[in-house]
Design an enzyme around this catalytic site. Structure first.
Site, PDB file in Angstrom:
ATOM      1  N   ALA A 242       0.812  -1.016   0.036  1.00  0.00           N
ATOM      2  CA  ALA A 242       0.031  -0.259  -0.072  1.00  0.00           C
ATOM      3  C   ALA A 242       0.563   1.176   0.052  1.00  0.00           C
ATOM      4  O   ALA A 242       0.121   2.375  -0.137  1.00  0.00           O
ATOM      5  CB  ALA A 242      -0.855  -0.015   1.145  1.00  0.00           C
ATOM      6  N   ASP A 243       2.296   1.030   0.242  1.00  0.00           N
ATOM      7  CA  ASP A 243       3.084   2.302  -0.034  1.00  0.00           C
ATOM      8  C   ASP A 243       3.188   2.962  -1.193  1.00  0.00           C
ATOM      9  O   ASP A 243       3.403   2.182  -2.250  1.00  0.00           O
ATOM     10  CB  ASP A 243       4.584   1.614   0.621  1.00  0.00           C
ATOM     11  CG  ASP A 243       5.322   3.069   0.804  1.00  0.00           C
ATOM     12  OD1 ASP A 243       5.494   3.438   1.888  1.00  0.00           O
ATOM     13  OD2 ASP A 243       6.042   3.356  -0.185  1.00  0.00           O
ATOM     14  N   ILE A 244       3.015   4.222  -1.338  1.00  0.00           N
ATOM     15  CA  ILE A 244       2.939   4.987  -2.705  1.00  0.00           C
ATOM     16  C   ILE A 244       4.301   4.868  -3.426  1.00  0.00           C
ATOM     17  O   ILE A 244       4.232   4.817  -4.605  1.00  0.00           O
ATOM     18  CB  ILE A 244       2.634   6.313  -2.317  1.00  0.00           C
ATOM     19  CG1 ILE A 244       1.018   6.545  -1.596  1.00  0.00           C
ATOM     20  CG2 ILE A 244       2.639   7.345  -3.703  1.00  0.00           C
ATOM     21  CD1 ILE A 244       0.100   6.168  -2.613  1.00  0.00           C
TER      22      ILE A 244
END
Length: 289
Positions: A242-244
């Site tokens: 989920a890390d950009i």
């Protein structure tokens, strides 16, 4: 004053480690001279240890300096634990040569996992940083540390669980924390200070168990736990999909028009197990600095 030199087996890119440390404006380092000064606690005692690279990524060699000769062995154990120098990165480099990420590992060899200086500090930082852009995230952690931590000879020691637990929410609201984030930080610190949440005990559990326990703490989600496992405990098989940054790095690497969905990233990551943390770090590295 004591000095110790240590040779590390395999590869270790300390210059990249300094780059990552330099994102935090309160870490005392010099990238040109290749050193960092690290705040360490032994019980209530505070120590500062300087680590300087005198080798290369392919022949890693370090000079360690401290002030208390009597505590040298204990402090060296802390330093080894932070930098995880007992891990040989050569087999991991070879592992990724057989994956789709091979070009990135050829471009960025010897990218190590390096832990934050203290597990509690790492958890607080990760809670503060969640859902914020990096610039404002470090603005908040800088204010938090400068207001409630302690500076000794130019090195900042972050506040203890007891100190954070003693704060009221308005103390953080005055630093531009949202009400919810102030609650998450202080309430989590209170659980730790009260013994209801034992980080040392957690550090001995498998990743899934840690995830299940910590995500029950209000304000702590999977992204926070995955990052804490990686940077607080040095675990090797984490992929914060989920890390950009991970999404942007894969978008660039794969030549796509849009960021991949986290479910697709987890599926890609099956090929990178049991070393997904190294994939994450190398992906971040490909878009940093």
């Amino acid at each position: 004053m004591w000095t110790k030199e240590i040779k590390v087996n395999g590869m270790f890119d300390f210059d990249y480690t300094l780059l990552r440390f330099s994102f935090d404006p309160l870490v005392d380092l010099n990238r040109e001279e290749r050193w960092v000064r690290i705040p360490l606690r032994l019980g209530t005692e505070k120590h500062i240890v300087k680590v300087r690279a005198i080798g290369t990524p392919y022949e890693p060699f370090f000079e360690i300096q401290g002030n208390d000769e009597a505590k040298k062995d204990k402090l060296m154990a802390f330093i080894n634990d932070i930098f995880l120098w007992d891990r040989d990165l050569r087999p991991i480099q070879q592992f990724f040569q057989k994956t789709k990420l091979a070009p990135l590992f050829e471009q960025y060899p010897g990218t190590p996992i390096v832990k934050d200086f203290h597990p509690f500090d790492c958890l607080m930082k990760t809670i503060i940083h969640q859902q914020l852009n990096m610039t404002f995230a470090y603005t908040l952690t800088t204010r938090y540390i400068q207001n409630f931590g302690e500076e000794i000879n130019g090195v900042w020691f972050q506040p203890t669980p007891e100190k954070v637990a003693s704060l009221d929410y308005d103390a953080l609201r005055e630093l531009q924390f949202s009400q919810r984030k102030a609650e998450y930080v202080i309430d989590t610190a209170r659980k730790i200070a009260d013994g209801k949440l034992d980080l040392q005990k957690l550090s001995r559990l498998p990743d899934e168990d840690v995830l299940n326990i910590l995500t029950k703490v209000r304000g702590v989600g999977p992204w926070t736990v995955e990052n804490w496992l990686m940077f607080g405990l040095g675990r090797e098989n984490l992929l914060p999909a989920a890390d950009i940054g991970i999404q942007n790095a894969l978008k660039k690497f794969l030549g796509k028009d849009k960021k991949p969905h986290k479910d697709d990233i987890y599926q890609m990551g099956e090929e990178w197990s049991p070393y997904r943390s190294y994939a994450s770090l190398t992906l971040w590295r490909s878009i940093e600095g």
